[in-house]
Design an enzyme around this catalytic site. Structure first.
Site, PDB file in Angstrom:
ATOM      1  N   TYR A 293       0.834  -1.211   0.000  1.00 28.81           N
ATOM      2  CA  TYR A 293       0.000   0.000   0.000  1.00 28.81           C
ATOM      3  C   TYR A 293       0.872   1.266   0.000  1.00 28.81           C
ATOM      4  O   TYR A 293       0.726   2.115  -0.881  1.00 28.81           O
ATOM      5  CB  TYR A 293      -0.943  -0.017   1.210  1.00 28.81           C
ATOM      6  CG  TYR A 293      -2.416   0.175   0.868  1.00 28.81           C
ATOM      7  CD1 TYR A 293      -2.817   0.653  -0.370  1.00 28.81           C
ATOM      8  CD2 TYR A 293      -3.408  -0.095   1.807  1.00 28.81           C
ATOM      9  CE1 TYR A 293      -4.164   0.831  -0.661  1.00 28.81           C
ATOM     10  CE2 TYR A 293      -4.753   0.081   1.514  1.00 28.81           C
ATOM     11  CZ  TYR A 293      -5.124   0.550   0.284  1.00 28.81           C
ATOM     12  OH  TYR A 293      -6.453   0.734   0.005  1.00 28.81           O
TER      13      TYR A 293
ATOM     14  N   GLU B 212       2.255   6.455  -7.039  1.00 28.43           N
ATOM     15  CA  GLU B 212       1.192   7.334  -7.545  1.00 28.43           C
ATOM     16  C   GLU B 212       1.541   8.805  -7.320  1.00 28.43           C
ATOM     17  O   GLU B 212       1.427   9.628  -8.225  1.00 28.43           O
ATOM     18  CB  GLU B 212      -0.140   6.990  -6.854  1.00 28.43           C
ATOM     19  CG  GLU B 212      -0.663   5.632  -7.276  1.00 28.43           C
ATOM     20  CD  GLU B 212      -1.917   5.222  -6.510  1.00 28.43           C
ATOM     21  OE1 GLU B 212      -2.663   6.093  -6.058  1.00 28.43           O
ATOM     22  OE2 GLU B 212      -2.142   4.000  -6.378  1.00 28.43           O
TER      23      GLU B 212
HETATM   24  C1  LIG Z   1     -11.226  12.616  -8.284  1.00 25.04           C
HETATM   25  C2  LIG Z   1      -9.987  11.957  -7.849  1.00 25.04           C
HETATM   26  C3  LIG Z   1     -10.004  11.501  -6.433  1.00 25.04           C
HETATM   27  C4  LIG Z   1      -8.678  11.056  -6.006  1.00 25.04           C
HETATM   28  C5  LIG Z   1      -8.627  10.881  -4.516  1.00 25.04           C
HETATM   29  C6  LIG Z   1      -7.261  10.560  -4.111  1.00 25.04           C
HETATM   30  C7  LIG Z   1      -7.122  10.143  -2.685  1.00 25.04           C
HETATM   31  C8  LIG Z   1      -6.778   8.702  -2.564  1.00 25.04           C
HETATM   32  C9  LIG Z   1      -6.059   8.383  -1.356  1.00 25.04           C
HETATM   33  C10 LIG Z   1      -5.741   6.897  -1.227  1.00 25.04           C
HETATM   34  C11 LIG Z   1      -5.051   6.337  -2.364  1.00 25.04           C
HETATM   35  C12 LIG Z   1      -4.819   4.877  -2.270  1.00 25.04           C
HETATM   36  C13 LIG Z   1      -4.012   4.460  -3.399  1.00 25.04           C
HETATM   37  C14 LIG Z   1      -3.968   3.004  -3.508  1.00 25.04           C
HETATM   38  C15 LIG Z   1      -2.993   2.421  -4.079  1.00 25.04           C
HETATM   39  C16 LIG Z   1      -2.939   0.982  -4.140  1.00 25.04           C
HETATM   40  O1  LIG Z   1      -3.838   0.226  -4.355  1.00 25.04           O
HETATM   41  S1  LIG Z   1      -1.423   0.420  -3.884  1.00 25.04           S
HETATM   42  C17 LIG Z   1      -1.521  -1.329  -3.913  1.00 25.04           C
HETATM   43  C18 LIG Z   1      -1.836  -1.909  -2.574  1.00 25.04           C
HETATM   44  N1  LIG Z   1      -3.227  -1.895  -2.436  1.00 25.04           N
HETATM   45  C19 LIG Z   1      -3.895  -2.687  -1.613  1.00 25.04           C
HETATM   46  O2  LIG Z   1      -3.335  -3.489  -0.897  1.00 25.04           O
HETATM   47  C20 LIG Z   1      -5.350  -2.551  -1.720  1.00 25.04           C
HETATM   48  C21 LIG Z   1      -5.979  -2.769  -0.435  1.00 25.04           C
HETATM   49  N2  LIG Z   1      -7.316  -2.348  -0.586  1.00 25.04           N
HETATM   50  C22 LIG Z   1      -8.323  -3.211  -0.763  1.00 25.04           C
HETATM   51  O3  LIG Z   1      -8.163  -4.374  -0.722  1.00 25.04           O
HETATM   52  C23 LIG Z   1      -9.714  -2.748  -1.054  1.00 25.04           C
HETATM   53  O4  LIG Z   1      -9.661  -1.920  -2.099  1.00 25.04           O
HETATM   54  C24 LIG Z   1     -10.434  -2.116   0.088  1.00 25.04           C
HETATM   55  C25 LIG Z   1     -11.779  -1.620  -0.404  1.00 25.04           C
HETATM   56  C26 LIG Z   1      -9.631  -0.944   0.599  1.00 25.04           C
HETATM   57  C27 LIG Z   1     -10.622  -3.098   1.246  1.00 25.04           C
HETATM   58  O5  LIG Z   1     -11.215  -4.174   0.899  1.00 25.04           O
HETATM   59  P1  LIG Z   1     -12.446  -4.826   1.675  1.00 25.04           P
HETATM   60  O6  LIG Z   1     -13.331  -5.329   0.618  1.00 25.04           O
HETATM   61  O7  LIG Z   1     -13.082  -3.950   2.698  1.00 25.04           O
HETATM   62  O8  LIG Z   1     -11.770  -5.914   2.532  1.00 25.04           O
HETATM   63  P2  LIG Z   1     -11.772  -7.443   2.347  1.00 25.04           P
HETATM   64  O9  LIG Z   1     -11.268  -7.993   3.635  1.00 25.04           O
HETATM   65  O10 LIG Z   1     -11.000  -7.800   1.138  1.00 25.04           O
HETATM   66  O11 LIG Z   1     -13.293  -7.823   2.095  1.00 25.04           O
HETATM   67  C28 LIG Z   1     -14.346  -7.579   3.026  1.00 25.04           C
HETATM   68  C29 LIG Z   1     -15.505  -8.517   2.748  1.00 25.04           C
HETATM   69  O12 LIG Z   1     -16.023  -8.312   1.427  1.00 25.04           O
HETATM   70  C30 LIG Z   1     -15.845  -9.487   0.663  1.00 25.04           C
HETATM   71  N3  LIG Z   1     -15.525  -9.070  -0.697  1.00 25.04           N
HETATM   72  C31 LIG Z   1     -14.985  -7.898  -1.052  1.00 25.04           C
HETATM   73  N4  LIG Z   1     -14.826  -7.857  -2.371  1.00 25.04           N
HETATM   74  C32 LIG Z   1     -15.248  -9.032  -2.857  1.00 25.04           C
HETATM   75  C33 LIG Z   1     -15.325  -9.597  -4.158  1.00 25.04           C
HETATM   76  N5  LIG Z   1     -14.885  -8.943  -5.228  1.00 25.04           N
HETATM   77  N6  LIG Z   1     -15.823 -10.834  -4.245  1.00 25.04           N
HETATM   78  C34 LIG Z   1     -16.246 -11.529  -3.194  1.00 25.04           C
HETATM   79  N7  LIG Z   1     -16.207 -11.047  -1.940  1.00 25.04           N
HETATM   80  C35 LIG Z   1     -15.715  -9.816  -1.775  1.00 25.04           C
HETATM   81  C36 LIG Z   1     -14.752 -10.235   1.333  1.00 25.04           C
HETATM   82  O13 LIG Z   1     -14.749 -11.593   1.073  1.00 25.04           O
HETATM   83  C37 LIG Z   1     -15.087  -9.943   2.774  1.00 25.04           C
HETATM   84  O14 LIG Z   1     -16.235 -10.687   3.149  1.00 25.04           O
HETATM   85  P3  LIG Z   1     -16.344 -11.411   4.563  1.00 25.04           P
HETATM   86  O15 LIG Z   1     -15.319 -12.516   4.495  1.00 25.04           O
HETATM   87  O16 LIG Z   1     -17.735 -11.902   4.597  1.00 25.04           O
HETATM   88  O17 LIG Z   1     -16.027 -10.373   5.595  1.00 25.04           O
END
Ligand SMILES: CCCCCCCCCCCCC/C=C/C(=O)SCCNC(=O)CCNC(=O)[C@H](O)C(C)(C)COP(=O)(O)OP(=O)(O)OC[C@H]1O[C@@H](n2cnc3c(N)ncnc32)[C@H](O)[C@@H]1OP(=O)(O)O
Length: 242
Positions: free
Chosen positions: A164, A171
């Site tokens: 991250y 970026e």
């Molecule tokens: C107009 C312009 C605006 C610009 C604004 C700029 C500001 C920006 C500031 C921030 C910039 C960030 C830049 C990012 C850069 C990068 O990405 S660098 C690379 C490293 N990145 C990461 O490691 C990404 C990490 N982030 C994520 O994983 C996600 O995007 C998240 C949304 C932040 C978090 O994911 P989340 O879904 O909340 O967590 P999980 O634990 O993965 O999932 C929660 C539950 O949801 C289920 N689920 C989610 N997605 C799916 C799917 N596609 N399919 C099936 N299930 C899904 C997941 O299984 C979990 O379910 P439960 O098990 O029931 O809890």
């Protein structure tokens, strides 16, 4: 009386059936979506590796993968829809910020400003995104299929600790590299006077975007740290309404 009870239970059964069908359709869709996205990012990884092996330089790499990258990163907007319609238990805001910042990087920075496409920082965020997304989408896929290997779970909830910040550095350095060009050309800006009587300076907008990482990125990072504690350490975390 008996018939009302019967009606009630029939209605209940129908509702349960509907719920089951809906969740089965949701699971089928998400499985298809996650497999397609894993494949898409794997294709990108292979294309990047092949390009580098054949040319021995990163120059021209972005151009060679631009179409595939734009396609798969733009499709990720569906993830905001998934949250909004409730088939995925994640915050619309957290997912929205994550996806929109990526789409902004792809379309309004790297794709629009050819002069920065060969910057090392572009390769940095591309490599980081690719590794992250292959891990993330394969995690979701195996999880949905109830066959999640531990190393994928481990990678999903540990790699982001390094990836991250690295992605953010890539970026921010890319936006920074774009600033002189944006200032010189006045691209995507509107100066007064004009018939709409509106002024917009893309250069200052980019500075605001860079500054917005300061409050927004920690929120995404801490969200992932909470997810990590929940999934790997089994902590029960009460989320505030987001
Ligand atoms: C107009 C312009 C605006 C610009 C604004 C700029 C500001 C920006 C500031 C921030 C910039 C960030 C830049 C990012 C850069 C990068 O990405 S660098 C690379 C490293 N990145 C990461 O490691 C990404 C990490 N982030 C994520 O994983 C996600 O995007 C998240 C949304 C932040 C978090 O994911 P989340 O879904 O909340 O967590 P999980 O634990 O993965 O999932 C929660 C539950 O949801 C289920 N689920 C989610 N997605 C799916 C799917 N596609 N399919 C099936 N299930 C899904 C997941 O299984 C979990 O379910 P439960 O098990 O029931 O809890």
């Amino acid at each position: 009386m008996a018939s009302t009870e019967e009606d009630g239970s029939v209605e209940e059964k129908e509702n349960n059936n509907k719920k089951r069908t809906k969740s089965a359709i949701a699971v089928a869709w998400l499985t298809f979506y996650n497999i397609a996205m894993t494949a898409g990012w794997l294709v990108l990884a292979m294309a990047m590796i092949r390009f580098y092996i054949q040319r021995g330089t990163h120059k021209g790499l972005y151009k060679s993968i631009a179409r595939t990258l734009k396609f798969f990163q733009t499709i990720a907007l569906l993830e905001v829809v998934h949250c909004a319609i409730g088939i995925v238990r994640t915050s619309v805001i957290v997912t929205g910020v994550q996806v929109c910042s990526r789409i902004f990087m792809v379309w309004f920075i790297t794709n629009s400003i050819k002069q920065i496409q060969n910057e090392e920082s572009v390769i940095l965020f591309l490599v980081v995104w690719t590794v992250t997304e292959i891990t993330r989408y394969s995690f979701y896929t195996f999880n949905l299929l109830n066959h999640l290997p531990y190393f994928i779970k481990w990678a999903r909830y540990n790699m982001f600790i390094i990836m991250y910040p690295l992605g953010v550095v890539g970026e921010l350095m890319t936006i920074y590299a774009a600033l002189p060009y944006v200032r010189k050309t006045g691209m995507l800006s509107m100066r007064l006077p004009n018939k709409y009587n509106v002024s917009f300076d893309y250069y200052y907008f980019l500075i605001i975007v860079m500054l917005s990482y300061i409050p927004l990125f920690p929120q995404l990072y801490f969200h992932m740290l909470r997810q990590r504690r929940k999934v790997l350490l089994g902590e029960i975390i009460v989320e505030k309404d987001e």
